[in-house]
Design a protein around this motif. Structure first.
Motif, PDB file in Angstrom:
ATOM      1  N   THR A   7      27.907  35.604  36.962  1.00  0.00           N
ATOM      2  CA  THR A   7      29.039  36.383  36.426  1.00  0.00           C
ATOM      3  C   THR A   7      28.557  37.665  35.750  1.00  0.00           C
ATOM      4  O   THR A   7      27.585  37.655  34.991  1.00  0.00           O
ATOM      5  CB  THR A   7      29.831  35.530  35.411  1.00  0.00           C
ATOM      6  N   GLY A  13      30.121  40.029  33.251  1.00  0.00           N
ATOM      7  CA  GLY A  13      31.254  40.264  32.360  1.00  0.00           C
ATOM      8  C   GLY A  13      32.146  39.037  32.310  1.00  0.00           C
ATOM      9  O   GLY A  13      33.143  38.970  33.027  1.00  0.00           O
ATOM     10  N   THR A  14      31.773  38.048  31.489  1.00  0.00           N
ATOM     11  CA  THR A  14      32.631  36.865  31.373  1.00  0.00           C
ATOM     12  C   THR A  14      33.928  37.272  30.676  1.00  0.00           C
ATOM     13  O   THR A  14      33.954  38.210  29.878  1.00  0.00           O
ATOM     14  CB  THR A  14      31.937  35.729  30.593  1.00  0.00           C
ATOM     15  N   THR A  15      34.996  36.538  31.003  1.00  0.00           N
ATOM     16  CA  THR A  15      36.326  36.968  30.579  1.00  0.00           C
ATOM     17  C   THR A  15      36.464  37.040  29.062  1.00  0.00           C
ATOM     18  O   THR A  15      37.017  38.006  28.535  1.00  0.00           O
ATOM     19  CB  THR A  15      37.372  35.992  31.156  1.00  0.00           C
ATOM     20  N   ASP A  33      30.491  37.165  40.514  1.00  0.00           N
ATOM     21  CA  ASP A  33      31.843  37.376  40.010  1.00  0.00           C
ATOM     22  C   ASP A  33      31.777  38.561  39.045  1.00  0.00           C
ATOM     23  O   ASP A  33      31.433  38.410  37.883  1.00  0.00           O
ATOM     24  CB  ASP A  33      32.340  36.109  39.295  1.00  0.00           C
ATOM     25  N   ALA A  48      34.451  40.438  38.622  1.00  0.00           N
ATOM     26  CA  ALA A  48      35.882  40.756  38.503  1.00  0.00           C
ATOM     27  C   ALA A  48      36.112  41.663  37.302  1.00  0.00           C
ATOM     28  O   ALA A  48      36.762  42.689  37.386  1.00  0.00           O
ATOM     29  CB  ALA A  48      36.694  39.468  38.360  1.00  0.00           C
ATOM     30  N   TRP A  49      35.510  41.284  36.208  1.00  0.00           N
ATOM     31  CA  TRP A  49      35.715  42.025  34.969  1.00  0.00           C
ATOM     32  C   TRP A  49      34.684  43.140  34.791  1.00  0.00           C
ATOM     33  O   TRP A  49      35.000  44.282  34.540  1.00  0.00           O
ATOM     34  CB  TRP A  49      35.722  41.015  33.809  1.00  0.00           C
ATOM     35  N   ASN A  62      37.595  43.488  40.285  1.00  0.00           N
ATOM     36  CA  ASN A  62      39.018  43.763  40.049  1.00  0.00           C
ATOM     37  C   ASN A  62      39.224  45.151  39.441  1.00  0.00           C
ATOM     38  O   ASN A  62      39.201  45.300  38.214  1.00  0.00           O
ATOM     39  CB  ASN A  62      39.612  42.740  39.068  1.00  0.00           C
ATOM     40  N   HIS A 116      41.859  46.408  38.933  1.00  0.00           N
ATOM     41  CA  HIS A 116      43.073  46.379  38.101  1.00  0.00           C
ATOM     42  C   HIS A 116      42.770  46.013  36.656  1.00  0.00           C
ATOM     43  O   HIS A 116      43.657  46.037  35.812  1.00  0.00           O
ATOM     44  CB  HIS A 116      44.142  45.447  38.691  1.00  0.00           C
ATOM     45  N   LYS A 117      41.522  45.700  36.349  1.00  0.00           N
ATOM     46  CA  LYS A 117      41.192  45.393  34.950  1.00  0.00           C
ATOM     47  C   LYS A 117      40.714  46.666  34.234  1.00  0.00           C
ATOM     48  O   LYS A 117      41.512  47.434  33.756  1.00  0.00           O
ATOM     49  CB  LYS A 117      40.170  44.268  34.895  1.00  0.00           C
ATOM     50  N   SER A 132      42.268  43.682  43.834  1.00  0.00           N
ATOM     51  CA  SER A 132      41.043  42.880  43.768  1.00  0.00           C
ATOM     52  C   SER A 132      40.237  43.078  45.042  1.00  0.00           C
ATOM     53  O   SER A 132      40.800  43.014  46.131  1.00  0.00           O
ATOM     54  CB  SER A 132      41.382  41.390  43.625  1.00  0.00           C
TER      55      SER A 132
HETATM   56  C1  PLP Z   1      39.911  38.059  35.608  1.00  0.00           C
HETATM   57  C2  PLP Z   1      38.729  37.309  36.049  1.00  0.00           C
HETATM   58  C3  PLP Z   1      38.782  36.518  37.186  1.00  0.00           C
HETATM   59  C4  PLP Z   1      40.063  36.264  37.939  1.00  0.00           C
HETATM   60  O1  PLP Z   1      40.400  37.305  38.764  1.00  0.00           O
HETATM   61  P1  PLP Z   1      41.772  37.242  39.589  1.00  0.00           P
HETATM   62  O2  PLP Z   1      41.661  38.376  40.516  1.00  0.00           O
HETATM   63  O3  PLP Z   1      42.872  37.363  38.587  1.00  0.00           O
HETATM   64  O4  PLP Z   1      41.786  35.912  40.263  1.00  0.00           O
HETATM   65  C5  PLP Z   1      37.627  35.896  37.628  1.00  0.00           C
HETATM   66  N1  PLP Z   1      36.468  36.051  36.930  1.00  0.00           N
HETATM   67  C6  PLP Z   1      36.386  36.792  35.817  1.00  0.00           C
HETATM   68  C7  PLP Z   1      35.068  36.917  35.101  1.00  0.00           C
HETATM   69  C8  PLP Z   1      37.510  37.460  35.323  1.00  0.00           C
HETATM   70  O5  PLP Z   1      37.442  38.177  34.208  1.00  0.00           O
END
Ligand code: PLP
Length: 271
Positions: free
Chosen positions: A22, A24-26, A51, A53-54, A80, A82-83, A92
């Protein structure tokens, strides 16, 4: 640790094939050491998925992209826009290092009424057949438009501004009485407690943490009833409820950041 887990899984007869790291953990915004993880994956022939995403958007800034050093060794990445980039929900990306047509083999349904095979152009441009969604919105258009509108430099500035806002708030939190950082931010997640005067200096009392855990929800209730702010809080592992603030909007000013902390102080003072 990863090496040990893989060996344990193999000893138990499992056949691991994928490692997910990962960036950037959420909640806390932590980054895994991708280089070291990629080494382990290479040794065992494992697929490395990242991952991001963030945290993926940090790649757009030459100042901060070191956080993701090693991501070029991943087999696949999720990101993502969109974040952190504030592209309209949702946007995404799933990026895949594959030239063998894996997605086509996994998702392709070969529906000839949608994807004719006898067109005059290169049909690999018809990407619909290899996506799990098939006929859905063209979300990437929003990222493309933002990119066109702000340029690569503009995206980098957005990222750097978000880091700067987080840095400013972190310094304020350290400077102000009654504010406690959960941890020094590695990314732009600012996680902190507000400790009302009643609880200050009572860390060693047995009721300190349970009492502190009730403070953030009470402040949140007050801010919502008053209509002044919307700020998320949450527990994490053994840590009781804390606020988690992330500033991504380019419209947020220094005065807004000060208001944010002042308002928490005002709302939580007598708790
Ligand atoms: C937001 C996030 C996700 C989920 O992403 P989605 O596109 O909403 O499914 C997965 N992993 C991390 C680390 C996130 O911050």
């Amino acid at each position: 640790m990863l090496e040990k887990e893989i060996q344990k899984a193999k000893a138990e007869g499992a056949e691991p094939f994928l490692v997910c790291a990962t960036c950037g953990t959420t909640v806390l915004g932590a980054f895994d050491p991708l280089g070291a993880i990629a080494d382990v994956c290479e040794r065992h022939g494992l697929w490395l998925h990242v991952d991001a995403a963030w945290g993926g958007s940090a790649l757009l800034s030459s100042k901060h992209r070191h956080l993701l050093a090693g991501i070029e060794r991943a087999h696949s990445v999720t990101w993502n826009p969109h974040k952190m980039l504030t592209v309209g929900l949702q946007c995404s990306a799933f990026l895949l290092r594959d030239t063998s047509g894996l997605l086509q083999r996994c998702y392709g349904s070969g529906a000839t009424y949608l994807f004719q095979r006898d067109k005059f152009y290169d049909m690999s441009y018809d990407t619909g057949d290899k996506t799990p969604q098939c006929g859905r919105r063209v979300d990437c258009l929003k990222l493309w438009l933002l990119w066109k509108a702000t340029g690569t430099q503009g995206l980098a500035r957005r990222v750097e501004r978000a880091f700067a806002c987080s840095r400013y708030l972190a310094e304020e939190v350290k400077r102000r009485d009654g504010f406690e950082l959960v941890m020094e931010p590695e990314f732009i997640n600012l996680c902190f407690w507000f400790v009302p005067p009643r609880l200050r200096g009572r860390e060693s009392c047995p009721d300190y943490w349970p009492s502190l855990g009730k403070v953030a929800p009470a402040i949140k209730e007050r801010m919502m009833r008053k209509g002044s702010m919307m700020v998320g809080y949450q527990p994490h592992g053994a840590r009781v409820n804390f606020f988690r603030q992330i500033v991504t909007s380019p419209a947020v000013t220094r005065a807004d950041l000060d208001f944010f902390l002042d308002e928490i102080e005002r709302l939580g003072w007598d708790l």
